[in-house]
Motif scaffolding. Structure first.
Motif, PDB file in Angstrom:
ATOM      1  N   LEU A  60       0.834  -1.202   0.000  1.00  0.00           N
ATOM      2  CA  LEU A  60       0.000   0.000   0.000  1.00  0.00           C
ATOM      3  C   LEU A  60       0.873   1.257   0.000  1.00  0.00           C
ATOM      4  O   LEU A  60       0.582   2.227  -0.712  1.00  0.00           O
ATOM      5  CB  LEU A  60      -0.929  -0.007   1.221  1.00  0.00           C
ATOM      6  CG  LEU A  60      -1.907  -1.185   1.305  1.00  0.00           C
ATOM      7  CD1 LEU A  60      -2.664  -1.156   2.637  1.00  0.00           C
ATOM      8  CD2 LEU A  60      -2.894  -1.138   0.142  1.00  0.00           C
ATOM      9  N   PHE A  61       1.926   1.230   0.797  1.00  0.00           N
ATOM     10  CA  PHE A  61       2.827   2.376   0.850  1.00  0.00           C
ATOM     11  C   PHE A  61       3.487   2.616  -0.503  1.00  0.00           C
ATOM     12  O   PHE A  61       3.534   3.746  -1.004  1.00  0.00           O
ATOM     13  CB  PHE A  61       3.903   2.148   1.916  1.00  0.00           C
ATOM     14  CG  PHE A  61       5.037   3.137   1.865  1.00  0.00           C
ATOM     15  CD1 PHE A  61       4.909   4.374   2.463  1.00  0.00           C
ATOM     16  CD2 PHE A  61       6.216   2.831   1.188  1.00  0.00           C
ATOM     17  CE1 PHE A  61       5.949   5.306   2.404  1.00  0.00           C
ATOM     18  CE2 PHE A  61       7.256   3.746   1.125  1.00  0.00           C
ATOM     19  CZ  PHE A  61       7.117   4.987   1.733  1.00  0.00           C
ATOM     20  N   PHE A  62       4.002   1.551  -1.105  1.00  0.00           N
ATOM     21  CA  PHE A  62       4.718   1.706  -2.378  1.00  0.00           C
ATOM     22  C   PHE A  62       3.790   2.219  -3.477  1.00  0.00           C
ATOM     23  O   PHE A  62       4.194   3.040  -4.308  1.00  0.00           O
ATOM     24  CB  PHE A  62       5.338   0.371  -2.790  1.00  0.00           C
ATOM     25  CG  PHE A  62       6.293   0.487  -3.937  1.00  0.00           C
ATOM     26  CD1 PHE A  62       7.532   1.090  -3.758  1.00  0.00           C
ATOM     27  CD2 PHE A  62       5.962   0.019  -5.199  1.00  0.00           C
ATOM     28  CE1 PHE A  62       8.426   1.209  -4.809  1.00  0.00           C
ATOM     29  CE2 PHE A  62       6.843   0.136  -6.258  1.00  0.00           C
ATOM     30  CZ  PHE A  62       8.082   0.738  -6.061  1.00  0.00           C
ATOM     31  N   GLN A  63       2.556   1.748  -3.452  1.00  0.00           N
ATOM     32  CA  GLN A  63       1.575   2.217  -4.436  1.00  0.00           C
ATOM     33  C   GLN A  63       1.337   3.722  -4.307  1.00  0.00           C
ATOM     34  O   GLN A  63       1.288   4.446  -5.314  1.00  0.00           O
ATOM     35  CB  GLN A  63       0.258   1.452  -4.239  1.00  0.00           C
ATOM     36  CG  GLN A  63      -0.842   1.853  -5.210  1.00  0.00           C
ATOM     37  CD  GLN A  63      -2.129   1.081  -4.961  1.00  0.00           C
ATOM     38  OE1 GLN A  63      -2.182   0.192  -4.110  1.00  0.00           O
ATOM     39  NE2 GLN A  63      -3.173   1.434  -5.685  1.00  0.00           N
ATOM     40  N   GLU A  64       1.235   4.212  -3.073  1.00  0.00           N
ATOM     41  CA  GLU A  64       0.973   5.632  -2.845  1.00  0.00           C
ATOM     42  C   GLU A  64       2.205   6.495  -3.141  1.00  0.00           C
ATOM     43  O   GLU A  64       2.092   7.561  -3.755  1.00  0.00           O
ATOM     44  CB  GLU A  64       0.518   5.859  -1.398  1.00  0.00           C
ATOM     45  CG  GLU A  64      -0.845   5.275  -1.069  1.00  0.00           C
ATOM     46  CD  GLU A  64      -1.949   5.872  -1.925  1.00  0.00           C
ATOM     47  OE1 GLU A  64      -1.931   7.114  -2.110  1.00  0.00           O
ATOM     48  OE2 GLU A  64      -2.792   5.112  -2.418  1.00  0.00           O
TER      49      GLU A  64
END
Length: 312
Positions: free
Chosen positions: A18-22
């Protein structure tokens, strides 16, 4: 120009994707190249396999370090700073409590020649337990009263720093690290961006109340010698008080033939003085313990594996 993004991870298998996507959405809006440095701090879940997959899919900009055990967030931050190659360096939590979109404004502000660091500061603690919020605010009040290094209430580790500031931080080789204090101690011109508190996107925090309390004591000890002075003051006051009490008892006995009565009062006095002595010894012991760890010269962390494989 290169921006290094340092991301400590401990049991964050749910948060990393989720972090990498954002953060990738933000990267595409910026004109600077990114490198991600994920630090697996001895996780016991699937954090490491996920980081390996992330590297295999994005090996042009994703790097990772995996510790041999859990050394703590301070060690992970230090490792990330040591391996960062960027002209600018930022530190972020993987749980998205640090809003990635703030990087756009942070990068714009740090282009000013008068600014060396753009930090972030929570103006609210919505969603945080009341007791934890109370003690957090109390910590900042105490450390700013007794310490020689001013710390901003609500300031996060999430900040964007110039290469010069990062190099100055790396010059501090101490084993007992307290990053919030170190970031301030090195100086440099810092401005802060305020934002509303955010709850973590997934998973659970690895910080318990008592761990945070212990971390706070470490911060006070690392950046203030006031507790040592307090131990001296307590000893002096106790000594003076006992002399005055002794003179009073002698005079009263000589004038009124009134001997000191009962053992309960004597026991209470002994316990009180003994408690003060133990308190002072405990304070001194904390400082000696820090000195003991520093003199051992142990490494702050041990890297077992990185994107190139196991280290031998």
């Amino acid at each position: 120009m290169l921006l290094s993004v340092i991301v400590p991870c401990y049991n964050e298998e749910k948060s990393i994707p989720l972090f990498f996507q954002e953060i990738e959405k933000i990267r595409q809006k910026m004109t600077i190249e990114f490198e991600y440095i994920f630090i697996n701090d001895g996780s016991k879940d699937q954090t490491l396999p996920i980081l390996k997959d992330l590297y295999n899919q994005n090996n042009d900009r994703v790097h990772f370090l995996s510790f041999s055990k859990n050394f703590g967030k301070e060690a992970a931050l230090y490792a990330g700073l040591q391996h960062a190659k960027g002209d600018y360096v930022t530190v972020m939590d993987v749980d998205l409590q640090d809003p990635p979109e703030l990087l756009l404004e942070m990068y714009e502000k740090i282009q000013s020649p008068d600014i060396d660091c753009v930090g972030t500061r929570r103006v609210t603690r919505t969603g945080e337990p009341i007791i934890r919020s109370f003690f957090a605010k109390l910590f900042y009040r105490i450390i700013n009263k007794i310490g020689q290094t001013e710390m901003v209430d609500g300031a996060r580790d999430f900040r964007l720093m110039t290469r010069q500031m990062v190099d100055s931080i790396l010059d501090l080789k101490e084993y007992n690290r307290f990053s919030k204090g170190i970031f301030t101690w090195v100086g440099y011109n810092t401005v802060y961006l305020d934002y509303e508190n955010r709850e973590r996107i997934a998973g659970e925090t690895s910080w318990s109340f008592f761990q945070l309390l212990s971390y706070s004591f470490d911060g006070i000890i690392n950046f203030s010698d006031t507790l040592l002075n307090l131990a001296s003051y307590i000893g002096a006051i106790s000594c003076i008080g006992s002399v005055i009490a002794t003179i009073f008892i002698i005079v009263r006995t000589m004038l009124y033939n009134d001997p000191t009565s009962g053992w309960p009062s004597l026991v209470c006095i002994i316990l009180f003085i003994g408690g003060l002595q133990l308190l002072c010894l405990g304070i001194i012991g904390k400082y000696i313990g820090k000195i003991f760890l520093e003199t051992k010269k142990r490494p702050s962390y041990i890297v077992k594996e990185d994107e190139n494989g196991l280290l031998k």
